[in-house]
Write a protein that holds these residues in place. Sequence first.
Motif, PDB file in Angstrom:
ATOM      1  N   GLU A 190       1.095   4.957   1.315  1.00  0.00           N
ATOM      2  CA  GLU A 190       0.476   5.642   2.458  1.00  0.00           C
ATOM      3  C   GLU A 190       0.351   7.132   2.187  1.00  0.00           C
ATOM      4  O   GLU A 190       1.195   7.743   1.550  1.00  0.00           O
ATOM      5  CB  GLU A 190       1.336   5.401   3.706  1.00  0.00           C
ATOM      6  CG  GLU A 190       0.876   6.115   4.967  1.00  0.00           C
ATOM      7  CD  GLU A 190       1.554   7.460   5.185  1.00  0.00           C
ATOM      8  OE1 GLU A 190       2.590   7.713   4.536  1.00  0.00           O
ATOM      9  OE2 GLU A 190       1.034   8.247   5.986  1.00  0.00           O
ATOM     10  N   ASP A 191      -0.732   7.718   2.688  1.00  0.00           N
ATOM     11  CA  ASP A 191      -0.900   9.172   2.636  1.00  0.00           C
ATOM     12  C   ASP A 191      -1.585   9.601   3.935  1.00  0.00           C
ATOM     13  O   ASP A 191      -2.740   9.220   4.192  1.00  0.00           O
ATOM     14  CB  ASP A 191      -1.757   9.564   1.424  1.00  0.00           C
ATOM     15  CG  ASP A 191      -2.032  11.074   1.421  1.00  0.00           C
ATOM     16  OD1 ASP A 191      -1.055  11.837   1.600  1.00  0.00           O
ATOM     17  OD2 ASP A 191      -3.205  11.469   1.305  1.00  0.00           O
ATOM     18  N   HIS A 192      -0.842  10.322   4.781  1.00  0.00           N
ATOM     19  CA  HIS A 192      -1.384  10.774   6.081  1.00  0.00           C
ATOM     20  C   HIS A 192      -2.028   9.632   6.854  1.00  0.00           C
ATOM     21  O   HIS A 192      -3.150   9.775   7.374  1.00  0.00           O
ATOM     22  CB  HIS A 192      -2.400  11.908   5.853  1.00  0.00           C
ATOM     23  CG  HIS A 192      -1.758  13.169   5.342  1.00  0.00           C
ATOM     24  ND1 HIS A 192      -1.681  13.450   3.990  1.00  0.00           N
ATOM     25  CD2 HIS A 192      -1.115  14.177   5.983  1.00  0.00           C
ATOM     26  CE1 HIS A 192      -1.052  14.615   3.823  1.00  0.00           C
ATOM     27  NE2 HIS A 192      -0.696  15.074   5.016  1.00  0.00           N
ATOM     28  N   GLY A 193      -1.359   8.497   6.878  1.00  0.00           N
ATOM     29  CA  GLY A 193      -1.809   7.381   7.717  1.00  0.00           C
ATOM     30  C   GLY A 193      -2.912   6.542   7.110  1.00  0.00           C
ATOM     31  O   GLY A 193      -3.347   5.565   7.713  1.00  0.00           O
ATOM     32  N   ARG A 194      -3.323   6.883   5.924  1.00  0.00           N
ATOM     33  CA  ARG A 194      -4.374   6.075   5.266  1.00  0.00           C
ATOM     34  C   ARG A 194      -3.861   5.545   3.919  1.00  0.00           C
ATOM     35  O   ARG A 194      -2.868   6.039   3.384  1.00  0.00           O
ATOM     36  CB  ARG A 194      -5.626   6.935   5.036  1.00  0.00           C
ATOM     37  CG  ARG A 194      -6.311   7.360   6.330  1.00  0.00           C
ATOM     38  CD  ARG A 194      -7.518   8.245   6.036  1.00  0.00           C
ATOM     39  NE  ARG A 194      -8.146   8.679   7.291  1.00  0.00           N
ATOM     40  CZ  ARG A 194      -9.066   7.942   7.931  1.00  0.00           C
ATOM     41  NH1 ARG A 194      -9.428   6.766   7.443  1.00  0.00           N
ATOM     42  NH2 ARG A 194      -9.609   8.383   9.055  1.00  0.00           N
TER      43      ARG A 194
ATOM     44  N   LYS B 166       0.852  -1.201   0.000  1.00  0.00           N
ATOM     45  CA  LYS B 166       0.000   0.000   0.000  1.00  0.00           C
ATOM     46  C   LYS B 166       0.884   1.246   0.000  1.00  0.00           C
ATOM     47  O   LYS B 166       1.878   1.297   0.715  1.00  0.00           O
ATOM     48  CB  LYS B 166      -0.877   0.026   1.259  1.00  0.00           C
ATOM     49  CG  LYS B 166      -1.715  -1.231   1.496  1.00  0.00           C
ATOM     50  CD  LYS B 166      -2.806  -1.389   0.491  1.00  0.00           C
ATOM     51  CE  LYS B 166      -3.654  -2.624   0.816  1.00  0.00           C
ATOM     52  NZ  LYS B 166      -4.684  -2.867  -0.235  1.00  0.00           N
TER      53      LYS B 166
END
Length: 239
Positions: free
Chosen positions: A149-153, A147
């Motif tokens: 990741e972008d700001h924890g999501r 995955k």
Amino acid sequence: MGRIWAVVPAGGSGRRFGGGLPKQYLLLHGRPVLAHALGCFLGHPRITGVQLVLPVADLAREDWRACLGDETGRLLPPVAGGAERADSVGLGLQTLLEQGAAATDWVLVHDAARPCLRREDLDLLLGSLADAPQGALLALPVADTLKREDHGRVLETVERSALWRAFTPQAFPLGALAAALADAAQQGWKVTDEASAMERQGWRPLLVRGHGDNIKVTLPEDLPLAAAILEAQWKEQAK
Ligand SMILES: Nc1ccn([C@@H]2O[C@H](COP(=O)(O)OP(=O)(O)OP(=O)(O)O)[C@@H](O)[C@H]2O)c(=O)n1
Ligand SMILES: C[C@](O)(CO)[C@H](O)COP(=O)(O)O
């Protein structure tokens, strides 16, 4: 193929691992992590010499040597590393060249933090070099879904069908690798392994499939894992 050298970068501080003592000195079955990594090369007939790279403050440190027993014949005097792994590798290569290694000799670079390298994988990599004019590295296809990741999501799932995990040793002509690392440093490129510096020069190194237990001790949980891997390897060899 000329002589084959090894450079073992052990000049890190182990920030992600934490603790007081840098992880390369921590004991695995009574021997420092770096001694296990060195052992594979010191005992190999095709390796001419091994250049260990240490933190400058540790050059006078001798405790890790005791565990090498009589394997030290091919161990060259350790040299001081640099701020980043690539700097340490570059300093190790420069030292080999200054001590008389030829630019056309080959070098294997292996993390001191990878204590579980199998002899069979080292032999596999060495055996590949005759057909790997652009270098070679031990690696393994990715087996997990990845995955981004972008700001924890999750931002996206990364297509993994052609993705491999790069391990060490990574093998290249000594002079070409030294030049590629120097170029990367001059250009401000952050290279996290030797192959990426060579790729920047247009090289396409051979991926040699190795065992996944060639782990890098990075986080605290990796030390007991490495201990269990070594134990399993020794049991396998004893059969
Ligand atoms: N300036 C550096 C940094 C790292 N290394 C070595 O490169 C290998 C892989 O690096 P890594 O696992 O990242 O070790 P550290 O840099 O010590 O770890 P951290 O990034 O958590 O500080 C290790 O054997 C480490 O000792 C090195 O020789 N010189
Ligand atoms: C060289 C390496 O072990 C290949 O996977 C890895 O890039 C080292 O990364 P580190 O962050 O310097 O440990």
